[in-house]
Design an enzyme around this catalytic site. Structure first.
Site, PDB file in Angstrom:
ATOM      1  N   ASP A 197     -50.103 -40.889 -27.597  1.00 33.25           N
ATOM      2  CA  ASP A 197     -51.358 -40.262 -28.023  1.00 33.25           C
ATOM      3  C   ASP A 197     -51.521 -38.939 -27.271  1.00 33.25           C
ATOM      4  OD1 ASP A 197     -53.894 -39.560 -28.808  1.00 33.25           O
ATOM      5  OD2 ASP A 197     -54.905 -41.107 -27.623  1.00 33.25           O
ATOM      6  N   LYS A 252     -41.020 -26.740 -67.765  1.00 29.16           N
ATOM      7  CA  LYS A 252     -40.641 -27.421 -66.523  1.00 29.16           C
ATOM      8  C   LYS A 252     -39.277 -26.873 -66.119  1.00 29.16           C
ATOM      9  CE  LYS A 252     -40.272 -31.867 -64.245  1.00 29.16           C
ATOM     10  NZ  LYS A 252     -39.215 -31.413 -63.342  1.00 29.16           N
ATOM     11  N   ALA A 255     -66.050 -43.936 -34.276  1.00 30.50           N
ATOM     12  CA  ALA A 255     -67.466 -44.012 -33.919  1.00 30.50           C
ATOM     13  C   ALA A 255     -67.881 -42.761 -33.154  1.00 30.50           C
ATOM     14  CB  ALA A 255     -67.732 -45.267 -33.096  1.00 30.50           C
ATOM     15  N   LYS A 302     -59.873 -36.282 -31.669  1.00 30.00           N
ATOM     16  CA  LYS A 302     -59.392 -34.965 -31.251  1.00 30.00           C
ATOM     17  C   LYS A 302     -57.892 -34.783 -31.412  1.00 30.00           C
ATOM     18  CE  LYS A 302     -62.954 -34.267 -27.684  1.00 30.00           C
ATOM     19  NZ  LYS A 302     -63.182 -34.013 -26.243  1.00 30.00           N
ATOM     20  N   GLY A 303     -57.139 -35.884 -31.472  1.00 29.10           N
ATOM     21  CA  GLY A 303     -55.699 -35.735 -31.356  1.00 29.10           C
ATOM     22  C   GLY A 303     -54.893 -36.340 -32.486  1.00 29.10           C
ATOM     23  N   HIS A 345     -59.137 -51.634 -33.837  1.00 29.54           N
ATOM     24  CA  HIS A 345     -58.019 -51.290 -32.966  1.00 29.54           C
ATOM     25  C   HIS A 345     -57.021 -52.439 -32.949  1.00 29.54           C
ATOM     26  CE1 HIS A 345     -59.856 -47.752 -30.714  1.00 29.54           C
ATOM     27  NE2 HIS A 345     -60.850 -48.194 -31.488  1.00 29.54           N
ATOM     28  N   GLU A 364     -35.623 -29.157 -69.256  1.00 29.86           N
ATOM     29  CA  GLU A 364     -35.954 -30.463 -68.692  1.00 29.86           C
ATOM     30  C   GLU A 364     -37.229 -31.040 -69.277  1.00 29.86           C
ATOM     31  OE1 GLU A 364     -36.507 -32.615 -64.312  1.00 29.86           O
ATOM     32  OE2 GLU A 364     -36.070 -30.468 -64.445  1.00 29.86           O
TER      33      GLU A 364
END
Length: 851
Positions: free
Chosen positions: A678, A250, A786, A716-717, A660, A388
């Protein structure tokens, strides 16, 4: 094999329609072949096929194989298939038997233990598998039945070095993709060069020592812009099955991920910060070696006169901007030569990396060797040398960009990062500061005091620290509760992170005998928590992240109606699978649902049928769902609130797909406590532009002094969320969010528009501020969407943005891979809530309505 053996197979298929093989195929020249095909028919299942007596003996395994000996997986014997079926992959058309997609999930050879024909007839077939994913000993046991046409068997993993606990590793979840070749890659890793007696696992892995070849079953892939590192889990002892692990030092340094794309070479920290300009000597060393395109994972260190890593010296090198003597130890290679190697076993990835570095003469680049000594001896030697600790890695593990139980940290002593919240005055001849006042974040995101750090400094470090701390001075303690501190404490904004070793934690959560090692600039302060070692025997069970290892199978307290109903025909996800998903993510989801009313999108006929929103309670109360009276002067029926995880399950049983929530919480709905942006991409907008738009918005919000948290939309976003104090009215928040969007549209018109509607958004992005209207809602984190594919909205860190492939990066069937991270990306969300006053002044915004 007689023609009668395939009569049932042929009778079920129309070969003028399906592409499944009609002919027998050729028998294997050497060892017998096996294949496991992942089959999305009416229900997802896995078809195990073993070559025997001229055909492929076949079993349908609904849950897929398990590497845990305690799991007895049902395997329904089906008709024999032709030998040629072992290479079949494709889509069986609708209307045909078994209609749906088929991939080769695993393949290789199998070796009977004893007489195969006799064992098969007796109903106890023992064998060994040598595949890409499955290896070692297995047994198929026929259950006692009454002459069923499709006899039930059990598929069970037998004890050997390839056994894995189901709580630690689920092979069908962790390795979901197809393999594309029967030939296993070859390697010459030093992990194979041992003087001790090799285990069966290592005999198999190291049987052929020709130069390593690029694994042909690794999928072709473009090089991602950013890559998150795999992180190790701190444990209290070595793993119980040491033969399945390798052990590396490590290193006491900074984690680096190197992206090589031809002559374009960049070096990133674990959090995605570009340190290329700070490490030009390393960049030049890599360029000189002409590394192939790929991602390389390692640790940069400064070696002392004994050749050991020295973190303090490393920090001094960065402070002095003198990094010419640093050394980079490389230990993994997730991408290489246009291939995604993350699904390739560790031992094979490291073989490629070692072969690449063997010809290197650079003093800056080294291979992180793996050692064959027992873990206890390795750890003892590391501690004696002042290192370590040790990192243990499973030989067959894949590479994942998250904390993983396949990599374990074994530390010599207690050492971790702490957030600096203040300091005391020096005494006597000491200069600068007396001691640092440090803390860690609790599970609630609040910074808790953890004690003083008064040793480990030299005069230069004291003076440099004092200079940095003075620039962060504040009047109030950043800790949730601070005990009486001897001397005069000075408080600072908690932005700096210190690396500290210490003797122990007291019962009150205070560290003792602490020593300062340096500042860490590669880790964000808000992510620093108390490290607690897990049990190596039960890694992932004790002190695991919420829901990290919940049962894979739903055991509801109520009856599920129509569990077999197909919710999404494109994937075959059933209602039972959807409820199982919500059972897994329920606790995580409640963090985002708590205290808010909900608007529920119901889809009784699935994603292809009619859907409708329901936000008012018009039916009897359901378990875990409460009714709340409207509070904004409306006469409509009561609103709906999810009060517990049972409420999520009740809603899903009620055919709810999406959850929602509005921007207000609590009893009063008059003041929103968040602001949502959004990104709504228009036609022709690529995903890379969506990500760029999110980064631009994030940067602008930071200029305004506003905190911003990110999540995928599941569609999509992306959603950017700003937590607010409940002081502004709906009109003010909406108007301000609109002003932000208008400003961006005016400033960068080639990217953004301020008007909604498809005709305005062609090739551009509309940042939707309308979600900040009173009554508007946004999909909740961990909610499914959905739409075909059933994407899931997931909270992510900004450093992960570049690695996201889409707004539905995670789906109902893949979200389990994110459970270990949980809501960690949004730690500190509630504590970040702010007013808009300062941002309004910076934007020259005047609200059009009074508060």
């Amino acid at each position: 094999m007689t023609p009668e053996a395939l009569r049932q197979y042929r009778a079920k298929r129309d070969f003028s329609v399906t592409s499944e093989p009609a002919q027998r195929g050729e028998a294997s020249a050497g060892a017998l072949a096996f294949v496991i095909q992942k089959h999305w028919a009416s229900h997802l299942h896995y078809d195990l096929r073993l070559e025997l007596a001229g055909s492929m003996k076949s079993w349908a395994v609904p849950k897929g194989p398990s590497l845990d000996t305690k799991d007895k997986r049902m395997a329904i014997q089906v008709e024999d298939h032709p030998l040629a079926y072992a290479s079949f992959a494709g889509t069986i058309p609708r209307g045909q038997y078994g209609a749906g997609k088929v991939i080769i999930w695993d393949s290789g050879t199998w070796h009977p233990i004893g007489n195969a024909a006799k064992g098969y007839r007796a109903g106890q077939l023992k064998f060994e598998l040598q595949g890409h994913k499955l290896r070692g000993k297995w047994v198929l046991v026929r259950m006692k039945g009454k002459g069923e046409k499709q006899p039930p068997w059990l598929l069970i993993k037998e004890k050997d070095e390839f056994v894995r606990s189901a709580a630690e590793f689920n092979v069908v979840d962790e390795m979901p993709d197809a393999v594309k070749t029967f030939e296993r890659p070859i390697h010459n890793s030093k992990i194979c060069q041992t003087t001790s007696s090799p285990t069966a696992a290592k005999k198999q892995l190291c049987a052929r020592r020709a130069p390593p070849k690029l694994p042909r079953d690794a999928p072709k892939a473009s090089l991602p812009a950013l890559l998150g590192p795999q992180r190790a889990t701190l444990v209290d002892s070595p793993p119980p099955d040491p033969q399945a692990w390798s052990y590396e030092i490590k290193f006491d340094g900074y984690r680096l991920l190197i992206r090589v794309d031809g002559s374009d070479i960049k070096l990133f920290t674990r959090n995605g910060n570009d340190w290329t300009t700070k490490l030009m000597s390393l960049q030049q060393a890599i360029a000189k070696e002409k590394f192939p395109s790929g991602w390389y994972d390692g640790e940069v260190v400064k070696l002392n006169d004994k050749g050991l890593p020295d973190f303090g010296a490393l920090q001094q090198s960065f402070d002095a901007e003198n990094t010419s003597e640093l050394v980079l130890y490389l230990f993994d290679i997730p991408y290489f030569r246009g291939r995604d190697l993350r699904g390739v076993p560790l031992v094979e990835r490291r073989a490629l990396l070692q072969a690449l570095l063997e010809s290197s003469s650079s003093k800056h680049l080294r291979f992180s060797e793996a050692f064959e000594a027992p873990a206890e001896a390795m750890l003892a030697s590391a501690c004696k040398l002042g290192l370590e600790g040790v990192i243990a890695k499973r030989l067959d593990s894949t590479y994942v960009s998250r904390r993983s139980a396949a990599w374990l940290k074994l530390k010599c002593g207690q050492r971790q990062e702490f957030v600096i919240g203040g300091y005391t005055d020096p005494r006597g001849s000491r200069v600068g500061i007396g001691a640092l006042l440090v803390g860690v974040h609790g599970t609630d995101g609040v910074l808790k005091y953890a004690g003083k750090v008064g040793s480990g400094f030299n005069d230069n470090a004291l003076a440099a620290l004092k200079s940095r701390l003075l620039r962060l001075t504040v009047t109030k303690s950043p800790f949730s509760a601070t005990p009486s501190i001897e001397g005069h404490p000075h408080w600072v904004t908690p932005k700096l992170v210190a690396e500290v070793s210490f003797g122990a934690w007291t019962r009150m959560g205070i560290i003792r005998h602490s020593v300062f090692h340096g500042l860490r600039t590669d880790k964000p302060a808000r992510g620093i928590v108390r490290e607690r070692p897990a049990s190596a025997v039960k890694t992932g069970k004790r002190r695991r992240p919420a829901n990290a290892n919940e049962p894979r199978t739903l055991k509801p307290a109520f009856r599920i109606t129509h569990p077999e109903r197909i919710i999404d025909p494109s994937t075959g996800v059933t209602k039972l699978e959807l409820l199982s998903f919500y059972y897994l993510v329920g606790d995580l989801m409640m963090t985002h649902l708590k205290g808010r009313s909900v608007s529920l999108l119901r889809a009784p006929s699935g994603v292809e049928g009619q859907m409708f929103f329901q936000k008012h309670a018009t039916t009897r109360k359901l378990p875990g769902i409460r009714h709340r009276e409207p509070t904004i002067g409306a006469s409509h029926p009561p609103l709906i609130e999810i009060a517990s995880k049972d409420g999520i399950m009740s809603a899903a049983q009620w055919n709810v797909l999406e959850f929602h929530t509005p921007n207000a919480a609590g009893k009063s709905q008059r003041h929103p406590n968040r602001m949502v942006f959004d990104r709504d991409p228009g036609e022709g907008v690529t995903w890379s532009k969506v990500r760029d738009a999110a980064n631009l918005l994030h940067g602008f919000l930071e200029e305004l002094g506003l905190p911003a948290f990110l999540k995928t939309s599941g569609g999509k976003g992306l959603h950017v969320v700003v937590p607010l104090r409940e002081v502004h009215g709906w009109d003010t928040v909406k108007e301000f969010s609109q002003a932000v969007v208008v400003h961006l549209a005016k400033t960068i018109p080639q990217r953004f528009v301020a008007k909604s509607g498809p005709k305005h958004r062609v090739g551009k992005i509309f940042i939707d501020y309308l979600r900040n209207s009173c009554g508007a809602t946004t999909v909740c984190a961990w909610s499914a969407r959905a739409r075909p594919g059933l994407g899931v909205s997931v909270a992510v860190d900004w450093t992960e943005l570049a690695s996201l492939k889409s707004g539905d990066h995670w789906t109902v069937r893949t979200a389990h891979a994110r459970l270990g991270e949980g809501n960690r990306a949004w730690e500190g969300y509630a504590q970040s809530a702010c007013r808009l006053n300062v941002a309004m002044k910076r934007l020259n915004f005047l609200p059009g309505a009074s508060e």
